[in-house]
Design an enzyme around this catalytic site. Sequence first.
Site, PDB file in Angstrom:
ATOM      1  N   GLU A  38      13.166 -31.389  -9.378  1.00 15.06           N
ATOM      2  CA  GLU A  38      12.093 -31.752 -10.330  1.00 15.06           C
ATOM      3  C   GLU A  38      10.753 -31.157  -9.859  1.00 15.06           C
ATOM      4  O   GLU A  38       9.722 -31.832  -9.785  1.00 15.06           O
ATOM      5  CB  GLU A  38      11.965 -33.264 -10.521  1.00 15.06           C
ATOM      6  CG  GLU A  38      11.269 -33.658 -11.804  1.00 15.06           C
ATOM      7  CD  GLU A  38      11.084 -35.160 -11.979  1.00 15.06           C
ATOM      8  OE1 GLU A  38      10.121 -35.717 -11.421  1.00 15.06           O
ATOM      9  OE2 GLU A  38      11.893 -35.781 -12.672  1.00 15.06           O
ATOM     10  N   HIS A  76       3.735 -49.667 -14.735  1.00 18.14           N
ATOM     11  CA  HIS A  76       3.609 -49.880 -13.281  1.00 18.14           C
ATOM     12  C   HIS A  76       2.664 -48.914 -12.579  1.00 18.14           C
ATOM     13  O   HIS A  76       2.471 -48.992 -11.370  1.00 18.14           O
ATOM     14  CB  HIS A  76       4.992 -49.753 -12.622  1.00 18.14           C
ATOM     15  CG  HIS A  76       5.471 -48.311 -12.561  1.00 18.14           C
ATOM     16  ND1 HIS A  76       6.060 -47.681 -13.627  1.00 18.14           N
ATOM     17  CD2 HIS A  76       5.409 -47.392 -11.580  1.00 18.14           C
ATOM     18  CE1 HIS A  76       6.347 -46.444 -13.310  1.00 18.14           C
ATOM     19  NE2 HIS A  76       5.964 -46.223 -12.065  1.00 18.14           N
ATOM     20  N   ARG A 131      -0.229 -46.905 -10.745  1.00 23.34           N
ATOM     21  CA  ARG A 131      -1.391 -47.340  -9.971  1.00 23.34           C
ATOM     22  C   ARG A 131      -2.698 -47.182 -10.731  1.00 23.34           C
ATOM     23  O   ARG A 131      -3.581 -48.025 -10.650  1.00 23.34           O
ATOM     24  CB  ARG A 131      -1.522 -46.497  -8.702  1.00 23.34           C
ATOM     25  CG  ARG A 131      -0.867 -47.119  -7.516  1.00 23.34           C
ATOM     26  CD  ARG A 131      -0.629 -46.098  -6.438  1.00 23.34           C
ATOM     27  NE  ARG A 131       0.595 -46.489  -5.759  1.00 23.34           N
ATOM     28  CZ  ARG A 131       0.644 -47.085  -4.584  1.00 23.34           C
ATOM     29  NH1 ARG A 131      -0.444 -47.315  -3.909  1.00 23.34           N
ATOM     30  NH2 ARG A 131       1.789 -47.436  -4.056  1.00 23.34           N
ATOM     31  N   HIS A 163       7.884 -54.727 -13.201  1.00 25.90           N
ATOM     32  CA  HIS A 163       8.017 -54.056 -11.889  1.00 25.90           C
ATOM     33  C   HIS A 163       7.691 -55.051 -10.771  1.00 25.90           C
ATOM     34  O   HIS A 163       6.847 -55.942 -10.956  1.00 25.90           O
ATOM     35  CB  HIS A 163       7.032 -52.871 -11.876  1.00 25.90           C
ATOM     36  CG  HIS A 163       7.258 -51.883 -10.769  1.00 25.90           C
ATOM     37  ND1 HIS A 163       6.943 -52.161  -9.461  1.00 25.90           N
ATOM     38  CD2 HIS A 163       7.736 -50.619 -10.780  1.00 25.90           C
ATOM     39  CE1 HIS A 163       7.232 -51.101  -8.715  1.00 25.90           C
ATOM     40  NE2 HIS A 163       7.713 -50.150  -9.491  1.00 25.90           N
TER      41      HIS A 163
HETATM   42  C1  UD1 Z   1       6.367 -45.971  -6.482  1.00 23.68           C
HETATM   43  C2  UD1 Z   1       5.873 -44.534  -6.519  1.00 23.68           C
HETATM   44  C3  UD1 Z   1       5.622 -44.101  -7.959  1.00 23.68           C
HETATM   45  C4  UD1 Z   1       6.841 -44.371  -8.832  1.00 23.68           C
HETATM   46  C5  UD1 Z   1       7.271 -45.803  -8.685  1.00 23.68           C
HETATM   47  C6  UD1 Z   1       8.555 -46.023  -9.417  1.00 23.68           C
HETATM   48  C7  UD1 Z   1       4.464 -43.676  -4.705  1.00 23.68           C
HETATM   49  C8  UD1 Z   1       3.085 -43.593  -4.153  1.00 23.68           C
HETATM   50  N1  UD1 Z   1       4.613 -44.426  -5.812  1.00 23.68           N
HETATM   51  O1  UD1 Z   1       5.297 -46.797  -6.937  1.00 23.68           O
HETATM   52  O2  UD1 Z   1       5.363 -42.709  -7.974  1.00 23.68           O
HETATM   53  O3  UD1 Z   1       6.513 -44.112 -10.178  1.00 23.68           O
HETATM   54  O4  UD1 Z   1       7.496 -46.100  -7.290  1.00 23.68           O
HETATM   55  O5  UD1 Z   1       8.830 -47.356  -9.657  1.00 23.68           O
HETATM   56  O6  UD1 Z   1       5.369 -43.114  -4.170  1.00 23.68           O
HETATM   57  N2  UD1 Z   1       8.547 -53.750  -4.560  1.00 23.68           N
HETATM   58  C9  UD1 Z   1       9.499 -54.688  -4.241  1.00 23.68           C
HETATM   59  N3  UD1 Z   1      10.843 -54.318  -4.362  1.00 23.68           N
HETATM   60  C10 UD1 Z   1      11.218 -53.102  -4.785  1.00 23.68           C
HETATM   61  C11 UD1 Z   1      10.224 -52.174  -5.132  1.00 23.68           C
HETATM   62  C12 UD1 Z   1       8.877 -52.502  -4.988  1.00 23.68           C
HETATM   63  O7  UD1 Z   1       9.214 -55.817  -3.869  1.00 23.68           O
HETATM   64  O8  UD1 Z   1      12.424 -52.844  -4.861  1.00 23.68           O
HETATM   65  C13 UD1 Z   1       7.105 -54.130  -4.385  1.00 23.68           C
HETATM   66  C14 UD1 Z   1       6.719 -54.248  -2.906  1.00 23.68           C
HETATM   67  O9  UD1 Z   1       5.777 -55.266  -2.767  1.00 23.68           O
HETATM   68  C15 UD1 Z   1       6.076 -52.873  -2.641  1.00 23.68           C
HETATM   69  C16 UD1 Z   1       5.360 -52.659  -3.953  1.00 23.68           C
HETATM   70  O10 UD1 Z   1       6.278 -53.110  -4.956  1.00 23.68           O
HETATM   71  O11 UD1 Z   1       5.214 -52.885  -1.524  1.00 23.68           O
HETATM   72  C17 UD1 Z   1       4.915 -51.251  -4.226  1.00 23.68           C
HETATM   73  O12 UD1 Z   1       5.929 -50.298  -4.031  1.00 23.68           O
HETATM   74  P1  UD1 Z   1       5.510 -48.734  -3.858  1.00 23.68           P
HETATM   75  O13 UD1 Z   1       6.738 -47.915  -3.763  1.00 23.68           O
HETATM   76  O14 UD1 Z   1       4.517 -48.590  -2.776  1.00 23.68           O
HETATM   77  O15 UD1 Z   1       4.727 -48.433  -5.199  1.00 23.68           O
HETATM   78  P2  UD1 Z   1       5.249 -48.348  -6.682  1.00 23.68           P
HETATM   79  O16 UD1 Z   1       4.145 -48.852  -7.536  1.00 23.68           O
HETATM   80  O17 UD1 Z   1       6.581 -48.963  -6.792  1.00 23.68           O
HETATM   81  N1  UDP Z   2      14.393 -48.320 -15.194  1.00 24.33           N
HETATM   82  C1  UDP Z   2      15.361 -49.257 -14.815  1.00 24.33           C
HETATM   83  N2  UDP Z   2      15.070 -50.597 -14.955  1.00 24.33           N
HETATM   84  C2  UDP Z   2      13.888 -51.039 -15.439  1.00 24.33           C
HETATM   85  C3  UDP Z   2      12.887 -50.070 -15.785  1.00 24.33           C
HETATM   86  C4  UDP Z   2      13.175 -48.711 -15.648  1.00 24.33           C
HETATM   87  O1  UDP Z   2      16.452 -48.896 -14.389  1.00 24.33           O
HETATM   88  O2  UDP Z   2      13.703 -52.257 -15.540  1.00 24.33           O
HETATM   89  C5  UDP Z   2      14.702 -46.878 -15.013  1.00 24.33           C
HETATM   90  C6  UDP Z   2      14.385 -45.954 -16.170  1.00 24.33           C
HETATM   91  O3  UDP Z   2      15.482 -45.848 -17.064  1.00 24.33           O
HETATM   92  C7  UDP Z   2      14.081 -44.629 -15.489  1.00 24.33           C
HETATM   93  C8  UDP Z   2      13.525 -45.050 -14.153  1.00 24.33           C
HETATM   94  O4  UDP Z   2      13.858 -46.426 -13.982  1.00 24.33           O
HETATM   95  O5  UDP Z   2      15.262 -43.885 -15.214  1.00 24.33           O
HETATM   96  C9  UDP Z   2      12.031 -44.889 -14.159  1.00 24.33           C
HETATM   97  O6  UDP Z   2      11.484 -45.517 -13.052  1.00 24.33           O
HETATM   98  P1  UDP Z   2       9.971 -45.942 -12.985  1.00 24.33           P
HETATM   99  O7  UDP Z   2       9.467 -46.167 -14.365  1.00 24.33           O
HETATM  100  O8  UDP Z   2       9.908 -47.072 -12.013  1.00 24.33           O
HETATM  101  O9  UDP Z   2       9.284 -44.693 -12.295  1.00 24.33           O
HETATM  102  P2  UDP Z   2       8.707 -43.297 -12.824  1.00 24.33           P
HETATM  103  O10 UDP Z   2       9.775 -42.603 -13.586  1.00 24.33           O
HETATM  104  O11 UDP Z   2       7.500 -43.611 -13.649  1.00 24.33           O
HETATM  105  O12 UDP Z   2       8.321 -42.614 -11.570  1.00 24.33           O
END
Ligand code: UD1
Ligand code: UDP
Length: 386
Positions: A121, A222, A224, A255
């Site tokens: 990607e 979700h 930032r 999320h």
């Molecule tokens: C991350 C990615 C973002 C992506 C997103 C997908 C970076 C900087 N950000 O953002 O690009 O779009 O993932 O969803 O790489 N948490 C849980 N359990 C989980 C996942 C997250 O509890 O399984 C909570 C935790 O408190 C964690 C927080 O979410 O610290 C943030 O997770 P983080 O990966 O830092 O940021 P995302 O907003 O998830």
């Molecule tokens: N997705 C999932 N469960 C959910 C929300 C999203 O499995 O409750 C899947 C969605 O189909 C897609 C991926 O998660 O394939 C997207 O992830 P996210 O939106 O967290 O991150 P991004 O693509 O914006 O980085």
Amino acid sequence: MDKKIKTAVIFGTRPEAIKMAPLVLELKKREDFETITIVTAQHRQMLDQVLELFNIIPDFDLNLMKPNQNLWNLTSGILQQTKEIFEKTKPDIVLVHGDTTTAFASALSAFYARIPIGHVEAGLRTFNKDYPFPEEINRVLADSVSDLHFAPTEGSIQNLLNSGIKEGTSNRALDNSYENGRRIYKTGNTVIDALLYTVEKNIDLSFIGLNPNLKTILLTSHRRENFGKPLENICDAILEIIQNNKDIEVVYPVHLNPNVRNVVFSKLQGIDRIKLIDPLDYAPFCALMKKSHIILTDSGGVQEEAPSLGIPVLVLRDETERPEAVDCGCVKLVGTDKEKIVSTVQKLLNSSDFYNSMKMAVNPYGDGHASERIANIISSWHKNML
Ligand code: UD1
Ligand code: UDP
């Protein structure tokens, strides 16, 4: 038999896992590859459900996620721990995905270890440093240290060429064998491989408790850069949409990031016809997308999947690195202005012409064979290196 291609595949978040899983399965099928799966576990629960769905057991699990983690700790943890794994396993190539901190830090770590890098990607851009933050810079940095760029579309190829990527990096082994070779390959996006693997499964969604007499609007948010006021605007728009339309319900798998949950639950909890649920596992999420009338999202992956399902998508962002879905008509950018969201949803609900104009089932992101292409390219790249 020739020496196997020792390939380390690294991922850490839900979207990377969804998009790398089909590639891991493809590589594991092939006799010429030895595949090492490394998860940083930047996400924990949201990662594990994908590993389970695709039956992937990681060889290394860095288990890095901390509640409300920050980018500094995450980046340094990934750098430190992947260094040790690279020294121990000595891969021929490291594959990273997309624009997360896992992708960027793992690519940098592989670069420091002088290991060739394949970026899956590659080439997505908004050309705006702050949108999405920090993903735009993560992917620029991952691209700039990578050797093989697996670009999903013609547009992403152009972005890479415009960045001078075809000149390659200074990796000597690659330069010797690829003097004038292309380092950029159009492969399609592996998300379509994952979607096709998943979407035909017969999934019982009764646990969500959807009302069959109501139209479903599916919401995810979700990013930032939407934390704070933009996310509050999105919630306010949802409240107004629900109030104005008695025949719809909104389902929001929220999320797990506390910066998202705190705002969303304080604004939307306990409101009739708004269902706040935990993130769905990938298969039920695909089934829910398919059943939805409209999708509102700031997700990257959802923008790529929805065109295959023919569901109109309104993107809660001002810019997208995925213009192809907008060009094909299925996706519109509405940003995070409350009035704009409300009026565009209302137009979709009121005008069947407008609705049907967005209901396309043509996908510009792939045909479900991206993983095969990537594996073939790595195979021939490796042959040229021997
Ligand atoms: C991350 C990615 C973002 C992506 C997103 C997908 C970076 C900087 N950000 O953002 O690009 O779009 O993932 O969803 O790489 N948490 C849980 N359990 C989980 C996942 C997250 O509890 O399984 C909570 C935790 O408190 C964690 C927080 O979410 O610290 C943030 O997770 P983080 O990966 O830092 O940021 P995302 O907003 O998830
Ligand atoms: N997705 C999932 N469960 C959910 C929300 C999203 O499995 O409750 C899947 C969605 O189909 C897609 C991926 O998660 O394939 C997207 O992830 P996210 O939106 O967290 O991150 P991004 O693509 O914006 O980085």
